[in-house]
Motif scaffolding. Structure first.
Motif, PDB file in Angstrom:
ATOM      1  N   GLU A   1       0.839  -1.200   0.000  1.00 29.43           N
ATOM      2  CA  GLU A   1       0.000   0.000   0.000  1.00 29.43           C
ATOM      3  C   GLU A   1       0.873   1.248   0.000  1.00 29.43           C
ATOM      4  OE1 GLU A   1      -2.658   0.055   3.292  1.00 29.43           O
ATOM      5  OE2 GLU A   1      -4.191  -1.151   2.295  1.00 29.43           O
ATOM      6  N   ARG A   2       1.895   1.226   0.839  1.00 29.51           N
ATOM      7  CA  ARG A   2       2.792   2.371   0.930  1.00 29.51           C
ATOM      8  C   ARG A   2       3.585   2.550  -0.370  1.00 29.51           C
ATOM      9  NH1 ARG A   2       1.709   6.122   3.503  1.00 29.51           N
ATOM     10  NH2 ARG A   2       3.888   6.759   3.203  1.00 29.51           N
ATOM     11  N   ALA A   3       3.990   1.444  -0.986  1.00 33.32           N
ATOM     12  CA  ALA A   3       4.779   1.523  -2.216  1.00 33.32           C
ATOM     13  C   ALA A   3       4.000   2.182  -3.344  1.00 33.32           C
ATOM     14  CB  ALA A   3       5.231   0.132  -2.634  1.00 33.32           C
ATOM     15  N   ALA A   4       2.677   2.087  -3.295  1.00 33.37           N
ATOM     16  CA  ALA A   4       1.851   2.706  -4.339  1.00 33.37           C
ATOM     17  C   ALA A   4       2.034   4.215  -4.381  1.00 33.37           C
ATOM     18  CB  ALA A   4       0.386   2.357  -4.116  1.00 33.37           C
ATOM     19  N   THR A   5       2.556   4.793  -3.302  1.00 37.19           N
ATOM     20  CA  THR A   5       2.784   6.241  -3.262  1.00 37.19           C
ATOM     21  C   THR A   5       4.170   6.611  -3.785  1.00 37.19           C
ATOM     22  OG1 THR A   5       3.727   6.268  -1.010  1.00 37.19           O
ATOM     23  CG2 THR A   5       1.318   6.330  -1.202  1.00 37.19           C
ATOM     24  N   ARG A   6       4.965   5.615  -4.136  1.00 33.86           N
ATOM     25  CA  ARG A   6       6.348   5.870  -4.536  1.00 33.86           C
ATOM     26  C   ARG A   6       6.515   6.179  -6.012  1.00 33.86           C
ATOM     27  NH1 ARG A   6       9.959   6.926  -0.375  1.00 33.86           N
ATOM     28  NH2 ARG A   6       9.157   5.851   1.482  1.00 33.86           N
ATOM     29  N   GLY A   7       5.477   6.007  -6.800  1.00 32.40           N
ATOM     30  CA  GLY A   7       5.522   6.368  -8.211  1.00 32.40           C
ATOM     31  C   GLY A   7       6.585   5.620  -8.989  1.00 32.40           C
ATOM     32  N   PRO A   8       7.371   6.329  -9.820  1.00 34.46           N
ATOM     33  CA  PRO A   8       8.377   5.677 -10.667  1.00 34.46           C
ATOM     34  C   PRO A   8       9.413   4.884  -9.888  1.00 34.46           C
ATOM     35  CG  PRO A   8       8.016   7.947 -11.368  1.00 34.46           C
ATOM     36  CD  PRO A   8       7.283   7.785 -10.070  1.00 34.46           C
ATOM     37  N   ASP A   9       9.682   5.284  -8.653  1.00 33.98           N
ATOM     38  CA  ASP A   9      10.665   4.568  -7.831  1.00 33.98           C
ATOM     39  C   ASP A   9      10.264   3.103  -7.663  1.00 33.98           C
ATOM     40  OD1 ASP A   9      12.934   4.217  -6.265  1.00 33.98           O
ATOM     41  OD2 ASP A   9      11.982   4.932  -4.429  1.00 33.98           O
ATOM     42  N   ALA A  10       8.957   2.852  -7.533  1.00 34.58           N
ATOM     43  CA  ALA A  10       8.481   1.482  -7.339  1.00 34.58           C
ATOM     44  C   ALA A  10       8.693   0.639  -8.593  1.00 34.58           C
ATOM     45  CB  ALA A  10       7.002   1.495  -6.947  1.00 34.58           C
ATOM     46  N   ALA A  11       8.328   1.169  -9.741  1.00 40.39           N
ATOM     47  CA  ALA A  11       8.494   0.413 -10.990  1.00 40.39           C
ATOM     48  C   ALA A  11       9.965   0.131 -11.276  1.00 40.39           C
ATOM     49  CB  ALA A  11       7.863   1.182 -12.152  1.00 40.39           C
ATOM     50  N   GLN A  12      10.812   1.097 -11.017  1.00 37.14           N
ATOM     51  CA  GLN A  12      12.241   0.898 -11.242  1.00 37.14           C
ATOM     52  C   GLN A  12      12.825  -0.129 -10.277  1.00 37.14           C
ATOM     53  OE1 GLN A  12      13.760   4.876 -10.898  1.00 37.14           O
ATOM     54  NE2 GLN A  12      12.718   5.574 -12.769  1.00 37.14           N
ATOM     55  N   ALA A  13      12.287  -0.173  -9.056  1.00 35.21           N
ATOM     56  CA  ALA A  13      12.773  -1.144  -8.073  1.00 35.21           C
ATOM     57  C   ALA A  13      12.502  -2.568  -8.535  1.00 35.21           C
ATOM     58  CB  ALA A  13      12.111  -0.885  -6.722  1.00 35.21           C
ATOM     59  N   VAL A  14      11.308  -2.830  -9.044  1.00 34.40           N
ATOM     60  CA  VAL A  14      10.969  -4.166  -9.544  1.00 34.40           C
ATOM     61  C   VAL A  14      11.880  -4.531 -10.711  1.00 34.40           C
ATOM     62  CG1 VAL A  14       9.176  -5.559 -10.638  1.00 34.40           C
ATOM     63  CG2 VAL A  14       8.587  -4.050  -8.731  1.00 34.40           C
ATOM     64  N   ARG A  15      12.092  -3.587 -11.603  1.00 36.57           N
ATOM     65  CA  ARG A  15      12.971  -3.828 -12.749  1.00 36.57           C
ATOM     66  C   ARG A  15      14.382  -4.200 -12.278  1.00 36.57           C
ATOM     67  NH1 ARG A  15      13.796  -2.383 -18.158  1.00 36.57           N
ATOM     68  NH2 ARG A  15      15.838  -1.557 -18.668  1.00 36.57           N
ATOM     69  N   ARG A  16      14.893  -3.452 -11.312  1.00 33.58           N
ATOM     70  CA  ARG A  16      16.247  -3.721 -10.824  1.00 33.58           C
ATOM     71  C   ARG A  16      16.363  -5.093 -10.182  1.00 33.58           C
ATOM     72  NH1 ARG A  16      16.005   1.707  -8.991  1.00 33.58           N
ATOM     73  NH2 ARG A  16      15.360   0.947  -6.932  1.00 33.58           N
ATOM     74  N   VAL A  17      15.413  -5.443  -9.326  1.00 31.46           N
ATOM     75  CA  VAL A  17      15.558  -6.699  -8.586  1.00 31.46           C
ATOM     76  C   VAL A  17      15.419  -7.908  -9.512  1.00 31.46           C
ATOM     77  CG1 VAL A  17      13.148  -7.088  -7.858  1.00 31.46           C
ATOM     78  CG2 VAL A  17      15.041  -7.784  -6.369  1.00 31.46           C
ATOM     79  N   LEU A  18      14.558  -7.831 -10.502  1.00 33.54           N
ATOM     80  CA  LEU A  18      14.422  -8.944 -11.442  1.00 33.54           C
ATOM     81  C   LEU A  18      15.708  -9.121 -12.261  1.00 33.54           C
ATOM     82  CD1 LEU A  18      10.742  -8.479 -12.692  1.00 33.54           C
ATOM     83  CD2 LEU A  18      11.607 -10.153 -11.039  1.00 33.54           C
ATOM     84  N   ARG A  19      16.305  -8.024 -12.650  1.00 38.31           N
ATOM     85  CA  ARG A  19      17.554  -8.115 -13.414  1.00 38.31           C
ATOM     86  C   ARG A  19      18.739  -8.500 -12.540  1.00 38.31           C
ATOM     87  NH1 ARG A  19      13.849  -5.984 -16.006  1.00 38.31           N
ATOM     88  NH2 ARG A  19      13.813  -5.766 -18.286  1.00 38.31           N
ATOM     89  N   HIS A  20      18.642  -8.177 -11.265  1.00 39.30           N
ATOM     90  CA  HIS A  20      19.645  -8.680 -10.317  1.00 39.30           C
ATOM     91  C   HIS A  20      19.608 -10.208 -10.287  1.00 39.30           C
ATOM     92  CE1 HIS A  20      21.490  -9.690  -6.433  1.00 39.30           C
ATOM     93  NE2 HIS A  20      20.364 -10.291  -6.121  1.00 39.30           N
ATOM     94  N   PHE A  21      18.409 -10.774 -10.215  1.00 38.78           N
ATOM     95  CA  PHE A  21      18.296 -12.234 -10.198  1.00 38.78           C
ATOM     96  C   PHE A  21      18.756 -12.834 -11.512  1.00 38.78           C
ATOM     97  CE2 PHE A  21      15.555 -11.778  -6.433  1.00 38.78           C
ATOM     98  CZ  PHE A  21      16.031 -12.836  -5.678  1.00 38.78           C
ATOM     99  N   LEU A  22      18.442 -12.187 -12.618  1.00 41.64           N
ATOM    100  CA  LEU A  22      18.872 -12.709 -13.912  1.00 41.64           C
ATOM    101  C   LEU A  22      20.399 -12.747 -13.994  1.00 41.64           C
ATOM    102  CD1 LEU A  22      18.319 -13.623 -16.823  1.00 41.64           C
ATOM    103  CD2 LEU A  22      18.285 -11.200 -17.479  1.00 41.64           C
ATOM    104  N   ALA A  23      21.055 -11.644 -13.640  1.00 41.65           N
ATOM    105  CA  ALA A  23      22.513 -11.585 -13.738  1.00 41.65           C
ATOM    106  C   ALA A  23      23.170 -12.612 -12.816  1.00 41.65           C
ATOM    107  CB  ALA A  23      22.998 -10.173 -13.403  1.00 41.65           C
ATOM    108  N   THR A  24      22.648 -12.746 -11.600  1.00 46.95           N
ATOM    109  CA  THR A  24      23.269 -13.681 -10.651  1.00 46.95           C
ATOM    110  C   THR A  24      23.006 -15.130 -11.048  1.00 46.95           C
ATOM    111  OG1 THR A  24      22.800 -12.034  -8.932  1.00 46.95           O
ATOM    112  CG2 THR A  24      23.606 -14.165  -8.207  1.00 46.95           C
ATOM    113  N   ALA A  25      21.785 -15.427 -11.492  1.00 47.61           N
ATOM    114  CA  ALA A  25      21.471 -16.794 -11.917  1.00 47.61           C
ATOM    115  C   ALA A  25      22.309 -17.196 -13.123  1.00 47.61           C
ATOM    116  CB  ALA A  25      19.983 -16.912 -12.231  1.00 47.61           C
ATOM    117  N   ARG A  26      22.490 -16.286 -14.065  1.00 49.53           N
ATOM    118  CA  ARG A  26      23.351 -16.573 -15.211  1.00 49.53           C
ATOM    119  C   ARG A  26      24.779 -16.896 -14.747  1.00 49.53           C
ATOM    120  NH1 ARG A  26      21.822 -11.606 -19.337  1.00 49.53           N
ATOM    121  NH2 ARG A  26      20.341 -12.731 -20.673  1.00 49.53           N
TER     122      ARG A  26
END
Length: 253
Positions: free
Chosen positions: A95-120
């Motif tokens: 609920e709180r993250a919904a107030t974060r705007g672009p910061d929230a979308a960028q956070a999801v993008r970063r963490v998913l790519r973190h997993f991709l880079a590490t898994a590779r």
């Protein structure tokens, strides 16, 4: 959250009290931002590197803020360097993250790519031949991922993150980024197969199959069908394995 109650106190009010207390602490603003962003991650638990990627922070700073969140009981430490968030706390954080705007979308993008880079990286350390399981997905994954010193570090990372790959692949699929999803699915499928985590492999492959069925780049079906062609032992086979592999006493003379 509107419907839940614990005795006479609203669950939201309980978390709000801890949240407000946190804001008065030194580094409270940074800690509440991390808490909000944690609500966006669908995995079961979080390592320090994962949180550092999510919040775009150095690992040491992420650890300090995680410890602060644990101190006010917005997070649980279930083993050194690993944190869990109660599902109701996650709802509040989201609920709180919904107030974060672009910061929230960028956070999801970063963490998913973190997993991709590490898994590779882990796949390449554990099984450098063939190379192709770690070759799919975005060419530039944006995030560098966790450093893994060698094959043993790769195994330890895969085991520590074992509760998360299915959720990570599903979350990638929900973003609509098929290329990222197939990259994650390919690497994690091979990692979990290497670690003998058959249920995770099956679930990851189901998500990947759903993604290719909804369309996307031509190479994706070939990757998924190749993965699906690698057999995964069933529970029946696993139960029989000790009997099959154990030498017959009579044959030993």
């Amino acid at each position: 959250m509107n419907e839940l109650r614990a005795g006479d106190r609203a669950i939201r009010a309980t978390f709000a009290t801890s949240y407000q207390q946190l804001q008065t602490e030194r580094h409270g603003a940074a800690a509440t931002r991390v808490f909000d962003l944690l609500g966006l991650f669908d995995g079961a638990d979080l390592g320090t590197d994962t949180v550092a990627a999510l919040a775009d922070l150095p690992a040491e700073r992420a650890w300090q803020l995680l410890e602060l969140l644990a101190d006010v009981r917005l997070l649980q430490i279930h083993q050194p360097g690993r944190y869990r968030m109660h599902h109701l706390a996650r709802l509040f954080a989201r609920e709180r993250a919904a107030t974060r705007g672009p910061d929230a979308a960028q956070a999801v993008r970063r963490v998913l790519r973190h997993f991709l880079a590490t898994a590779r990286r882990a796949v390449r350390l554990l099984n450098p031949h063939p190379e192709w399981p770690a070759a799919f997905g975005p060419i530039a994954p944006v995030h560098a991922g966790s450093r893994l010193a060698g094959p043993q570090a790769a195994r330890e990372w895969a085991d520590a993150e074992a509760p998360n790959p299915v959720a990570v692949v599903r979350q990638a699929a929900e973003t609509g980024d098929d290329d990222l999803t197939i990259g994650l699915a390919s690497s994690f499928s091979h990692l979990m197969l290497d670690r003998g985590r058959w249920d995770q492999v099956r679930q990851i492959r189901r998500v990947a199959a759903h993604v290719v069925q909804r369309g996307g780049d031509p190479p994706h079906p070939a990757v998924v069908w190749a993965d699906l062609g690698v057999p995964v032992p069933s529970r029946v086979h696993l139960a029989a394995a000790p009997r099959v592999l154990a030498p017959d006493k009579a044959s030993l003379g």
